[in-house]
Design a protein around this motif. Structure first.
Motif, PDB file in Angstrom:
ATOM      1  N   ASP A  22      40.372 -29.220  13.808  1.00 14.00           N
ATOM      2  CA  ASP A  22      40.370 -28.168  13.012  1.00 14.00           C
ATOM      3  C   ASP A  22      39.825 -27.054  13.451  1.00 14.00           C
ATOM      4  N   GLU A  23      40.400 -25.814  13.283  1.00 13.69           N
ATOM      5  CA  GLU A  23      39.536 -24.838  13.733  1.00 13.69           C
ATOM      6  C   GLU A  23      39.613 -23.866  12.240  1.00 13.69           C
ATOM      7  N   TYR A  24      38.411 -23.195  11.879  1.00 15.56           N
ATOM      8  CA  TYR A  24      38.505 -22.500  10.807  1.00 15.56           C
ATOM      9  C   TYR A  24      37.875 -21.094  11.553  1.00 15.56           C
ATOM     10  N   THR A  25      38.472 -20.132  11.294  1.00 14.95           N
ATOM     11  CA  THR A  25      38.159 -18.767  11.857  1.00 14.95           C
ATOM     12  C   THR A  25      37.954 -17.663  10.776  1.00 14.95           C
ATOM     13  N   SER A  26      36.634 -16.907  10.632  1.00 16.19           N
ATOM     14  CA  SER A  26      36.583 -16.011   9.587  1.00 16.19           C
ATOM     15  C   SER A  26      35.965 -14.855   9.932  1.00 16.19           C
ATOM     16  N   ALA A  27      36.056 -13.685   9.180  1.00 12.21           N
ATOM     17  CA  ALA A  27      35.381 -12.490   9.740  1.00 12.21           C
ATOM     18  C   ALA A  27      33.942 -12.530   9.259  1.00 12.21           C
ATOM     19  N   ILE A  28      33.100 -12.036   9.774  1.00 13.73           N
ATOM     20  CA  ILE A  28      31.772 -11.934   9.746  1.00 13.73           C
ATOM     21  C   ILE A  28      31.037 -10.713   9.749  1.00 13.73           C
ATOM     22  N   PHE A  29      29.641 -10.587   9.577  1.00 17.05           N
ATOM     23  CA  PHE A  29      28.942  -9.478   9.713  1.00 17.05           C
ATOM     24  C   PHE A  29      29.335  -8.482  10.960  1.00 17.05           C
ATOM     25  N   MET A  30      29.511  -7.286  10.830  1.00 15.42           N
ATOM     26  CA  MET A  30      29.807  -6.111  11.846  1.00 15.42           C
ATOM     27  C   MET A  30      30.843  -6.604  12.713  1.00 15.42           C
ATOM     28  N   ASN A  31      32.026  -6.995  12.029  1.00 14.92           N
ATOM     29  CA  ASN A  31      33.489  -7.306  12.678  1.00 14.92           C
ATOM     30  C   ASN A  31      33.243  -8.427  13.628  1.00 14.92           C
ATOM     31  N   GLY A  32      32.464  -9.313  13.427  1.00 16.71           N
ATOM     32  CA  GLY A  32      32.498 -10.361  14.227  1.00 16.71           C
ATOM     33  C   GLY A  32      33.377 -11.595  13.644  1.00 16.71           C
ATOM     34  N   ARG A  33      33.494 -12.528  14.740  1.00 19.68           N
ATOM     35  CA  ARG A  33      34.554 -13.574  14.208  1.00 19.68           C
ATOM     36  C   ARG A  33      33.769 -14.688  14.523  1.00 19.68           C
ATOM     37  N   ASN A  34      33.861 -15.818  13.361  1.00 24.16           N
ATOM     38  CA  ASN A  34      32.999 -17.041  13.191  1.00 24.16           C
ATOM     39  C   ASN A  34      34.113 -18.237  13.378  1.00 24.16           C
ATOM     40  N   THR A  35      33.946 -19.042  14.390  1.00 25.36           N
ATOM     41  CA  THR A  35      34.946 -20.113  14.377  1.00 25.36           C
ATOM     42  C   THR A  35      34.207 -21.477  14.393  1.00 25.36           C
TER      43      THR A  35
END
Length: 136
Positions: A22-35
């Protein structure tokens, strides 16, 4: 995921029957992406985990049961509890010379009645003979 996430995308990827991820991707601080990627190997084992916990708890509880009759000078302990644990396993195992119980309901009822006896309550037979005969 962090409550700061602006959006999240979940994508389940399956490579073969024994490898799931399972992959969970979200937007984080300073337009970063967290997966966050989680890999589950052998899903049957994941489904069996609660049964294994129950098996360990039941075995541990039974190891604490001691008994004493009027004829005994010391407390005794039950024989191995294989037959009780068979409720959570595929094939029933019993102590040498003990009858094999294959019926799932009867295996469960044995566990219930053991703990009722530990509490000093009568066994439940579900026969309800007092309602079938004129017993007084």
């Amino acid at each position: 995921l962090s409550p700061v996430c602006l959006g999240s995308l979940r994508r389940a990827a399956s490579i073969n029957a024994e490898y799931m991820g399972d992959e969970y991707t979200s937007a984080i601080f300073m337009n970063g992406r967290n997966t966050i990627v989680m890999h589950n190997t052998c899903e049957d084992s994941l489904l069996a985990a609660p049964i294994i916990v129950d098996l360990a708890l039941l075995a541990e509880m039974c190891s604490r049961i001691f008994y004493k009759t009027k004829a005994m000078s010391q407390w005794g302990q039950m024989k191995p509890v294989c037959s009780l644990l068979s409720y959570l396993l595929k094939a029933p195992m019993v102590n040498e010379g003990a009858p094999v119980v294959n019926a799932l309901f009867n295996q469960r009822q044995a566990i219930v009645n053991l703990f009722r006896a530990c509490r000093g309550l009568p066994m439940e037979s579900n026969m309800l003979l007092e309602h079938k005969f004129n017993l007084k």
